[in-house]
Design a protein around this motif. Structure first.
Motif, PDB file in Angstrom:
ATOM      1  N   MET A   1      45.521   6.456  44.477  1.00 24.94           N
ATOM      2  CA  MET A   1      45.034   7.403  45.448  1.00 24.94           C
ATOM      3  C   MET A   1      45.226   8.821  44.897  1.00 24.94           C
ATOM      4  SD  MET A   1      46.108   7.865  49.413  1.00 24.94           S
ATOM      5  CE  MET A   1      47.202   9.263  49.454  1.00 24.94           C
ATOM      6  N   THR A   2      44.252   9.637  45.083  1.00 28.08           N
ATOM      7  CA  THR A   2      44.296  11.015  44.615  1.00 28.08           C
ATOM      8  C   THR A   2      44.688  11.935  45.761  1.00 28.08           C
ATOM      9  OG1 THR A   2      42.413  10.442  43.222  1.00 28.08           O
ATOM     10  CG2 THR A   2      42.984  12.741  43.364  1.00 28.08           C
ATOM     11  N   LEU A   3      45.491  12.922  45.440  1.00 25.63           N
ATOM     12  CA  LEU A   3      45.880  13.909  46.427  1.00 25.63           C
ATOM     13  C   LEU A   3      44.935  15.097  46.292  1.00 25.63           C
ATOM     14  CD1 LEU A   3      47.932  14.837  48.581  1.00 25.63           C
ATOM     15  CD2 LEU A   3      49.289  15.795  46.716  1.00 25.63           C
ATOM     16  N   SER A   4      44.260  15.412  47.364  1.00 26.94           N
ATOM     17  CA  SER A   4      43.315  16.528  47.341  1.00 26.94           C
ATOM     18  C   SER A   4      44.063  17.855  47.443  1.00 26.94           C
ATOM     19  CB  SER A   4      42.327  16.404  48.503  1.00 26.94           C
ATOM     20  OG  SER A   4      42.980  16.684  49.728  1.00 26.94           O
ATOM     21  N   MET A   5      43.403  18.923  47.060  1.00 27.91           N
ATOM     22  CA  MET A   5      44.002  20.256  47.189  1.00 27.91           C
ATOM     23  C   MET A   5      44.294  20.567  48.655  1.00 27.91           C
ATOM     24  SD  MET A   5      44.547  21.941  44.334  1.00 27.91           S
ATOM     25  CE  MET A   5      44.340  23.708  44.619  1.00 27.91           C
ATOM     26  N   HIS A   6      43.373  20.204  49.532  1.00 24.16           N
ATOM     27  CA  HIS A   6      43.590  20.433  50.967  1.00 24.16           C
ATOM     28  C   HIS A   6      44.817  19.647  51.425  1.00 24.16           C
ATOM     29  CE1 HIS A   6      42.919  20.019  55.341  1.00 24.16           C
ATOM     30  NE2 HIS A   6      42.333  21.203  55.244  1.00 24.16           N
ATOM     31  N   GLY A   7      44.906  18.391  51.008  1.00 24.14           N
ATOM     32  CA  GLY A   7      46.041  17.547  51.376  1.00 24.14           C
ATOM     33  C   GLY A   7      47.351  18.031  50.793  1.00 24.14           C
ATOM     34  N   ALA A   8      47.302  18.650  49.615  1.00 27.54           N
ATOM     35  CA  ALA A   8      48.511  19.182  48.981  1.00 27.54           C
ATOM     36  C   ALA A   8      48.919  20.514  49.584  1.00 27.54           C
ATOM     37  CB  ALA A   8      48.286  19.343  47.476  1.00 27.54           C
ATOM     38  N   ALA A   9      47.991  21.176  50.285  1.00 24.01           N
ATOM     39  CA  ALA A   9      48.263  22.515  50.800  1.00 24.01           C
ATOM     40  C   ALA A   9      48.549  22.538  52.296  1.00 24.01           C
ATOM     41  CB  ALA A   9      47.086  23.442  50.488  1.00 24.01           C
ATOM     42  N   VAL A  10      47.600  22.099  53.082  1.00 22.54           N
ATOM     43  CA  VAL A  10      47.684  22.314  54.527  1.00 22.54           C
ATOM     44  C   VAL A  10      48.843  21.551  55.179  1.00 22.54           C
ATOM     45  CG1 VAL A  10      46.474  22.138  56.736  1.00 22.54           C
ATOM     46  CG2 VAL A  10      45.264  22.992  54.712  1.00 22.54           C
ATOM     47  N   PRO A  11      48.991  20.247  54.979  1.00 23.93           N
ATOM     48  CA  PRO A  11      50.090  19.556  55.666  1.00 23.93           C
ATOM     49  C   PRO A  11      51.487  20.083  55.324  1.00 23.93           C
ATOM     50  CG  PRO A  11      48.447  17.965  54.961  1.00 23.93           C
ATOM     51  CD  PRO A  11      48.077  19.278  54.320  1.00 23.93           C
ATOM     52  N   PRO A  12      51.826  20.316  54.025  1.00 22.31           N
ATOM     53  CA  PRO A  12      53.179  20.822  53.772  1.00 22.31           C
ATOM     54  C   PRO A  12      53.399  22.248  54.282  1.00 22.31           C
ATOM     55  CG  PRO A  12      52.012  20.474  51.690  1.00 22.31           C
ATOM     56  CD  PRO A  12      51.137  19.970  52.785  1.00 22.31           C
ATOM     57  N   LEU A  13      52.379  23.094  54.183  1.00 23.44           N
ATOM     58  CA  LEU A  13      52.531  24.450  54.705  1.00 23.44           C
ATOM     59  C   LEU A  13      52.688  24.426  56.217  1.00 23.44           C
ATOM     60  CD1 LEU A  13      49.915  26.341  52.513  1.00 23.44           C
ATOM     61  CD2 LEU A  13      52.415  26.577  52.406  1.00 23.44           C
ATOM     62  N   ALA A  14      51.869  23.634  56.884  1.00 25.52           N
ATOM     63  CA  ALA A  14      51.948  23.541  58.345  1.00 25.52           C
ATOM     64  C   ALA A  14      53.304  22.987  58.770  1.00 25.52           C
ATOM     65  CB  ALA A  14      50.811  22.673  58.883  1.00 25.52           C
ATOM     66  N   ARG A  15      53.795  21.996  58.069  1.00 24.58           N
ATOM     67  CA  ARG A  15      55.097  21.417  58.425  1.00 24.58           C
ATOM     68  C   ARG A  15      56.211  22.452  58.284  1.00 24.58           C
ATOM     69  NH1 ARG A  15      57.097  15.641  57.928  1.00 24.58           N
ATOM     70  NH2 ARG A  15      59.330  15.838  58.148  1.00 24.58           N
ATOM     71  N   SER A 128      45.151  28.869  37.570  1.00 24.23           N
ATOM     72  CA  SER A 128      44.097  27.979  38.045  1.00 24.23           C
ATOM     73  C   SER A 128      44.416  27.763  39.526  1.00 24.23           C
ATOM     74  CB  SER A 128      44.128  26.642  37.289  1.00 24.23           C
ATOM     75  OG  SER A 128      45.308  25.917  37.628  1.00 24.23           O
ATOM     76  N   GLY A 129      43.450  27.277  40.290  1.00 27.05           N
ATOM     77  CA  GLY A 129      43.705  27.037  41.705  1.00 27.05           C
ATOM     78  C   GLY A 129      44.896  26.119  41.931  1.00 27.05           C
ATOM     79  N   GLN A 130      44.980  25.062  41.117  1.00 25.67           N
ATOM     80  CA  GLN A 130      46.078  24.111  41.282  1.00 25.67           C
ATOM     81  C   GLN A 130      47.427  24.746  40.960  1.00 25.67           C
ATOM     82  OE1 GLN A 130      46.216  20.632  38.663  1.00 25.67           O
ATOM     83  NE2 GLN A 130      46.698  19.411  40.477  1.00 25.67           N
ATOM     84  N   SER A 131      47.502  25.490  39.860  1.00 16.30           N
ATOM     85  CA  SER A 131      48.785  26.118  39.526  1.00 16.30           C
ATOM     86  C   SER A 131      49.135  27.205  40.548  1.00 16.30           C
ATOM     87  CB  SER A 131      48.789  26.666  38.100  1.00 16.30           C
ATOM     88  OG  SER A 131      47.864  27.713  37.951  1.00 16.30           O
ATOM     89  N   PHE A 132      48.144  27.895  41.088  1.00 16.65           N
ATOM     90  CA  PHE A 132      48.382  28.889  42.132  1.00 16.65           C
ATOM     91  C   PHE A 132      49.033  28.233  43.348  1.00 16.65           C
ATOM     92  CE2 PHE A 132      46.549  31.214  45.884  1.00 16.65           C
ATOM     93  CZ  PHE A 132      47.297  32.371  45.749  1.00 16.65           C
ATOM     94  N   LEU A 133      48.479  27.091  43.774  1.00 23.75           N
ATOM     95  CA  LEU A 133      49.043  26.383  44.923  1.00 23.75           C
ATOM     96  C   LEU A 133      50.439  25.846  44.614  1.00 23.75           C
ATOM     97  CD1 LEU A 133      48.899  25.122  47.753  1.00 23.75           C
ATOM     98  CD2 LEU A 133      47.764  23.149  46.686  1.00 23.75           C
ATOM     99  N   LEU A 134      50.564  25.132  43.498  1.00 24.87           N
ATOM    100  CA  LEU A 134      51.810  24.423  43.204  1.00 24.87           C
ATOM    101  C   LEU A 134      52.939  25.309  42.706  1.00 24.87           C
ATOM    102  CD1 LEU A 134      50.377  21.220  41.481  1.00 24.87           C
ATOM    103  CD2 LEU A 134      51.094  21.511  43.867  1.00 24.87           C
TER     104      LEU A 134
END
Length: 168
Positions: A1-15, A128-134
């Motif tokens: 299963m792949t983790l999407s950028m939205h899935g890696a961003a929104v749920p942990p930030l919201a939590r 990159s977008g991913q490194s910016f998020l992570l």
């Protein structure tokens, strides 16, 4: 299963932000129960050269909101930094959560390789977008939420690890 950028961003930030809201509610109740002026806690710092609690919350919400907007390629909603009560800080978190939940997966997904430039003071950072998020957004939000927790815990608010992590 792949983790999407939205899935890696929104749920942990919201939590994290929801948990911060609960922490602030406990701090407000603590101040009221002990007859402490809430301003004492709101302006408390861990060390004189660190930001006070109010600013820690403002920064955490700004980074979450602006970070997702940058990934989505849209302008972030502006917020005034004028909160002077626990209720106002909790309101700011609620507004940030509404902003995060307003991003559709298709706005964030696919931004992994998107070039992101961020100017902080006189330095321009390149991601990159991913490194910016992570490596920028998530760690910064966690840092400021942790610091807010630590300020309140240091000042006697009865908080535990579960308050920080939330319910499983």
């Amino acid at each position: 299963m792949t983790l999407s950028m939205h899935g890696a961003a929104v749920p942990p930030l919201a939590r994290s932000l929801n948990n911060l809201s609960g922490i602030l509610a406990k701090a407000a109740a603590h101040a009221e129960a002990r007859g402490i002026d809430p301003a004492v806690l709101l302006q408390a710092r861990l060390y004189p050269d660190m930001f006070p609690l109010v600013r820690q919350v403002q920064i955490a919400t700004d980074i979450a909101r602006r970070g997702l907007a940058r990934l989505a390629g849209v302008e972030s909603t502006a917020m005034d930094d004028n909160e002077a009560s626990f209720e106002e800080l909790i309101g700011r978190i609620k507004a940030t959560l509404a902003s995060l939940e307003g991003f559709l997966p298709e706005q964030i997904d696919g931004s992994e390789t998107k070039p992101i430039e961020l100017t902080i003071r006189s330095e321009t950072l390149h991601f990159s977008g991913q490194s910016f998020l992570l490596f920028f957004v998530l760690p910064n939000v966690y840092f400021h939420v942790t610091t807010a927790y630590d300020i309140l815990r240091h000042n006697g608010v009865e908080l535990g690890k579960r308050d920080f992590l939330g319910e499983p």
